[in-house]
Enzyme design. Structure first.
Site, PDB file in Angstrom:
ATOM      1  N   TYR A  97       0.830  -1.220   0.000  1.00  0.00           N
ATOM      2  CA  TYR A  97       0.000   0.000   0.000  1.00  0.00           C
ATOM      3  C   TYR A  97       0.863   1.268   0.000  1.00  0.00           C
ATOM      4  O   TYR A  97       0.743   2.085  -0.932  1.00  0.00           O
ATOM      5  CB  TYR A  97      -1.020  -0.027   1.155  1.00  0.00           C
ATOM      6  CG  TYR A  97      -1.793   1.269   1.246  1.00  0.00           C
ATOM      7  CD1 TYR A  97      -2.776   1.580   0.308  1.00  0.00           C
ATOM      8  CD2 TYR A  97      -1.521   2.204   2.242  1.00  0.00           C
ATOM      9  CE1 TYR A  97      -3.466   2.791   0.365  1.00  0.00           C
ATOM     10  CE2 TYR A  97      -2.204   3.406   2.307  1.00  0.00           C
ATOM     11  CZ  TYR A  97      -3.180   3.701   1.367  1.00  0.00           C
ATOM     12  OH  TYR A  97      -3.853   4.906   1.413  1.00  0.00           O
ATOM     13  N   LYS A 126       1.303   3.995  -3.118  1.00  0.00           N
ATOM     14  CA  LYS A 126       0.915   5.410  -2.974  1.00  0.00           C
ATOM     15  C   LYS A 126       2.114   6.309  -3.276  1.00  0.00           C
ATOM     16  O   LYS A 126       1.969   7.362  -3.899  1.00  0.00           O
ATOM     17  CB  LYS A 126       0.383   5.697  -1.559  1.00  0.00           C
ATOM     18  CG  LYS A 126      -0.919   5.040  -1.201  1.00  0.00           C
ATOM     19  CD  LYS A 126      -2.088   5.438  -2.068  1.00  0.00           C
ATOM     20  CE  LYS A 126      -2.629   6.822  -1.812  1.00  0.00           C
ATOM     21  NZ  LYS A 126      -3.856   7.081  -2.630  1.00  0.00           N
TER      22      LYS A 126
HETATM   23  N1  LIG Z   1      -8.694   6.393   4.944  1.00  0.00           N
HETATM   24  C1  LIG Z   1      -7.585   7.014   5.297  1.00  0.00           C
HETATM   25  O1  LIG Z   1      -7.258   7.157   6.488  1.00  0.00           O
HETATM   26  C2  LIG Z   1      -6.690   7.588   4.243  1.00  0.00           C
HETATM   27  C3  LIG Z   1      -6.962   7.463   2.883  1.00  0.00           C
HETATM   28  N2  LIG Z   1      -6.106   8.018   1.952  1.00  0.00           N
HETATM   29  C4  LIG Z   1      -6.378   7.943   0.511  1.00  0.00           C
HETATM   30  O2  LIG Z   1      -7.639   8.538   0.269  1.00  0.00           O
HETATM   31  C5  LIG Z   1      -8.268   7.933  -0.847  1.00  0.00           C
HETATM   32  C6  LIG Z   1      -9.663   7.517  -0.458  1.00  0.00           C
HETATM   33  O3  LIG Z   1      -9.578   6.579   0.599  1.00  0.00           O
HETATM   34  P1  LIG Z   1     -10.854   6.113   1.425  1.00  0.00           P
HETATM   35  O4  LIG Z   1     -11.994   6.999   1.113  1.00  0.00           O
HETATM   36  O5  LIG Z   1     -10.435   5.924   2.818  1.00  0.00           O
HETATM   37  O6  LIG Z   1     -11.078   4.675   0.791  1.00  0.00           O
HETATM   38  P2  LIG Z   1     -12.396   3.999   0.250  1.00  0.00           P
HETATM   39  O7  LIG Z   1     -12.073   2.585  -0.006  1.00  0.00           O
HETATM   40  O8  LIG Z   1     -13.547   4.308   1.122  1.00  0.00           O
HETATM   41  O9  LIG Z   1     -12.617   4.759  -1.123  1.00  0.00           O
HETATM   42  C7  LIG Z   1     -11.930   4.444  -2.295  1.00  0.00           C
HETATM   43  C8  LIG Z   1     -12.904   4.458  -3.440  1.00  0.00           C
HETATM   44  O10 LIG Z   1     -12.184   4.128  -4.622  1.00  0.00           O
HETATM   45  C9  LIG Z   1     -12.973   3.229  -5.351  1.00  0.00           C
HETATM   46  N3  LIG Z   1     -12.147   2.362  -6.175  1.00  0.00           N
HETATM   47  C10 LIG Z   1     -11.332   1.378  -5.746  1.00  0.00           C
HETATM   48  N4  LIG Z   1     -10.784   0.754  -6.791  1.00  0.00           N
HETATM   49  C11 LIG Z   1     -11.260   1.364  -7.895  1.00  0.00           C
HETATM   50  C12 LIG Z   1     -11.080   1.152  -9.271  1.00  0.00           C
HETATM   51  N5  LIG Z   1     -10.307   0.176  -9.738  1.00  0.00           N
HETATM   52  N6  LIG Z   1     -11.716   1.979 -10.110  1.00  0.00           N
HETATM   53  C13 LIG Z   1     -12.535   2.949  -9.670  1.00  0.00           C
HETATM   54  N7  LIG Z   1     -12.757   3.178  -8.385  1.00  0.00           N
HETATM   55  C14 LIG Z   1     -12.129   2.389  -7.496  1.00  0.00           C
HETATM   56  C15 LIG Z   1     -13.733   2.407  -4.317  1.00  0.00           C
HETATM   57  O11 LIG Z   1     -14.872   1.781  -4.875  1.00  0.00           O
HETATM   58  C16 LIG Z   1     -14.040   3.436  -3.272  1.00  0.00           C
HETATM   59  O12 LIG Z   1     -15.290   4.018  -3.491  1.00  0.00           O
HETATM   60  C17 LIG Z   1      -7.376   6.751  -1.251  1.00  0.00           C
HETATM   61  O13 LIG Z   1      -6.611   7.124  -2.376  1.00  0.00           O
HETATM   62  C18 LIG Z   1      -6.472   6.549  -0.038  1.00  0.00           C
HETATM   63  O14 LIG Z   1      -5.231   6.029  -0.423  1.00  0.00           O
HETATM   64  C19 LIG Z   1      -5.013   8.720   2.347  1.00  0.00           C
HETATM   65  C20 LIG Z   1      -4.709   8.863   3.663  1.00  0.00           C
HETATM   66  C21 LIG Z   1      -5.507   8.318   4.717  1.00  0.00           C
HETATM   67  C1  LIG Z   2      -5.778  -0.810  12.140  1.00  0.00           C
HETATM   68  C2  LIG Z   2      -4.648  -0.066  12.794  1.00  0.00           C
HETATM   69  C3  LIG Z   2      -4.871  -0.071  14.310  1.00  0.00           C
HETATM   70  C4  LIG Z   2      -4.733  -1.455  14.856  1.00  0.00           C
HETATM   71  C5  LIG Z   2      -4.426  -1.382  16.323  1.00  0.00           C
HETATM   72  C6  LIG Z   2      -3.971  -2.724  16.888  1.00  0.00           C
HETATM   73  C7  LIG Z   2      -2.702  -3.161  16.202  1.00  0.00           C
HETATM   74  C8  LIG Z   2      -3.714  -2.560  18.326  1.00  0.00           C
HETATM   75  O1  LIG Z   2      -4.992  -3.660  16.712  1.00  0.00           O
HETATM   76  C9  LIG Z   2      -4.518   1.376  12.301  1.00  0.00           C
HETATM   77  C10 LIG Z   2      -3.348   2.098  12.988  1.00  0.00           C
HETATM   78  C11 LIG Z   2      -2.857   3.149  12.009  1.00  0.00           C
HETATM   79  C12 LIG Z   2      -3.849   3.098  10.868  1.00  0.00           C
HETATM   80  C13 LIG Z   2      -3.387   3.628   9.504  1.00  0.00           C
HETATM   81  C14 LIG Z   2      -2.949   5.068   9.584  1.00  0.00           C
HETATM   82  O2  LIG Z   2      -3.949   5.885  10.162  1.00  0.00           O
HETATM   83  C15 LIG Z   2      -2.548   5.644   8.259  1.00  0.00           C
HETATM   84  C16 LIG Z   2      -3.317   5.224   7.090  1.00  0.00           C
HETATM   85  C17 LIG Z   2      -3.186   5.966   5.959  1.00  0.00           C
HETATM   86  C18 LIG Z   2      -3.790   5.584   4.757  1.00  0.00           C
HETATM   87  O3  LIG Z   2      -3.481   6.151   3.709  1.00  0.00           O
HETATM   88  C19 LIG Z   2      -4.776   4.488   4.733  1.00  0.00           C
HETATM   89  C20 LIG Z   2      -5.211   4.024   6.089  1.00  0.00           C
HETATM   90  C21 LIG Z   2      -4.050   3.929   7.070  1.00  0.00           C
HETATM   91  C22 LIG Z   2      -3.089   2.882   6.499  1.00  0.00           C
HETATM   92  C23 LIG Z   2      -4.549   3.512   8.477  1.00  0.00           C
HETATM   93  C24 LIG Z   2      -5.087   2.058   8.461  1.00  0.00           C
HETATM   94  C25 LIG Z   2      -5.417   1.530   9.855  1.00  0.00           C
HETATM   95  C26 LIG Z   2      -4.236   1.624  10.807  1.00  0.00           C
HETATM   96  C27 LIG Z   2      -3.113   0.727  10.325  1.00  0.00           C
END
Ligand SMILES: NC(=O)C1=CN([C@@H]2O[C@H](COP(=O)(O)OP(=O)(O)OC[C@H]3O[C@@H](n4cnc5c(N)ncnc54)[C@H](O)[C@@H]3O)[C@@H](O)[C@H]2O)C=CC1
Ligand SMILES: C[C@H](CCCC(C)(C)O)[C@H]1CC[C@H]2[C@@H]3[C@H](O)CC4=CC(=O)CC[C@]4(C)[C@H]3CC[C@]12C
Length: 369
Positions: free
Chosen positions: A159, A163
């Protein structure tokens, strides 16, 4: 006058617009971008909630498609002024293969870039991640760092590797000539751990707590700080950056920005308790109940079980060596680059972000009963 000439003229495309973050970006654009004429939402799976958006003044076009399919991406991008590329495969639990993660996150991003170049779209915002920086495999802390803080970014997990590669491609594409001869202007936003309404991992942890009789057991020392940011503020940053990229391409093109707000610095578990506590869950222990070596062993056992069971079923628990290392390494951001470059201020205070998240969790709880 330039603004009024552009009123309701712009076409935006949000890839991954039905995901956790994507839905907030879509709703925020409709609320906060007056120049919007058409909003295209591209996702592998379209949500039923899109229907309610179609009655407003902005034309909302839902496109079911796959970012790994170049022709589908090109068709969706054609004629768009701005692309916000949030689609991605977020998997740190071993649910998908490394090849699939690479295909969606890297090849998907290449397809978006090429589509912009070929069809003449000039502005591209990429949702990157704090993970492109770290925590690294050596477990070095990143304490209140900013975009310029030196840090040895070394990844092995698919992952963060995907990214990081995708972000690099987006930044390198800045300045390429798009169809018509104008330069492509790109930038990348790096959210830390996002929380808020619709957060699947928070939902999973909540149900795990319920199964354990309303208790969660502390696994991580309270002193390990983990950066978190509210989804509404991340969405707002995307809207703002997309708008300002058009006004200040020389300053913002090719730049990266961490996503930040006023959420407090806490450990992953203590932060979650800000929401889980008011929903009736308790975090047991002021110190981790198990020694770290034992947790590491359990995490390794989970990884082994996942591998052994793979032919039969998908075993993907929250605890694995990677997630344990993530949760157990300090990674926090302190920066004002977004404020300096494009005037970003969080739209939601910490209190509001917290209240909104709690309200969502409580609603989820009552609908489950
Ligand atoms: N959730 C988090 O804490 C973080 C997320 N991100 C980034 O933010 C973005 C959104 O993440 P989330 O909303 O958390 O994830 P999510 O899984 O809820 O949303 C991702 C979306 O992309 C779509 N998708 C996946 N594969 C696809 C494909 N082949 N074609 C078209 N659409 C596709 C999914 O159907 C989904 O709706 C991602 O790029 C992720 O890497 C970055 C930092 C933290
Ligand atoms: C799931 C983890 C927590 C588990 C706690 C344990 C080991 C005691 O059971 C989450 C801890 C940190 C999270 C990640 C972090 O916030 C950064 C992220 C950035 C992204 O771009 C995608 C999501 C994630 C990787 C996020 C995912 C969950 C954790 C690993």
């Amino acid at each position: 006058m330039a603004d009024s000439a552009q009123a309701q003229k712009l076409v935006y495309l949000v890839t991954g617009g039905c995901g956790f973050l994507g839905e907030h970006v879509v709703r925020m654009l409709l609320q906060q971008e007056p120049r919007l004429r058409e909003l295209r939402i591209f996702d592998l799976h379209l949500g039923p909630w899109l229907e309610e958006l179609k009655t407003g003044p902005v034309q909302v076009t839902a496109i079911q498609g796959d970012v790994t399919q170049a022709h589908e991406v090109a068709a969706a991008v054609a004629g768009a002024h701005v692309v916000i590329h949030t689609a991605g495969l977020v998997d740190v639990f071993g649910r998908a293969s490394p090849e699939t993660i690479h295909e969606v996150n890297v090849q998907g991003t290449k397809n978006v870039i090429e589509a912009c170049v070929q069809t003449g779209t000039q502005f591209l915002v990429y949702t990157s991640s704090m993970e492109v920086v770290g925590p690294n495999i050596k477990g070095h802390p990143f304490y209140r760092g900013n975009e310029d803080t030196p840090y040895e970014a070394v990844h092995r997990h698919p992952y963060p590797s995907s990214k990081a590669r995708a972000e690099q491609l987006v930044l390198e594409a800045n300045g390429r000539k798009v169809r018509g001869g104008l330069p492509l202007v790109t930038c990348a936003l790096r959210p830390t751990g996002i929380y808020g309404e619709g957060h699947q991992i928070m939902r999973d942890i909540y149900y795990q707590g319920l199964r354990l009789g309303g208790r969660l057991f502390r696994a991580i020392p309270a002193s390990v700080e983990h950066g978190r940011v509210y989804v509404g503020n991340v969405a707002w940053m995307h809207v703002l950056v997309a708008r300002e990229l058009q006004q200040r391409p020389a300053l913002m093109g090719g730049q990266v920005y961490f996503c930040y707000d006023k959420s407090p610095y806490k450990s992953y578990e203590d932060f979650n308790m800000e929401f889980l506590g008011p929903c009736g869950l308790r975090l047991v222990g002021t110190r981790p109940l198990l020694p770290y070596w034992l947790l590491m062993l359990l995490a390794a056992l989970n990884a082994l079980l996942q591998w052994l069971l793979r032919p039969l079923l998908l075993y993907a628990p929250l605890l694995n060596p990677y997630t344990l290392a993530m949760a157990n390494t300090t990674f926090t951001v302190s920066t004002n680059k977004a404020q300096r470059h494009f005037g970003y201020e969080p739209l939601f205070s910490w209190e509001e972000s917290r209240t909104r998240t709690i309200r969502w969790m409580q609603a989820m709880d009552s609908s489950a009963q």
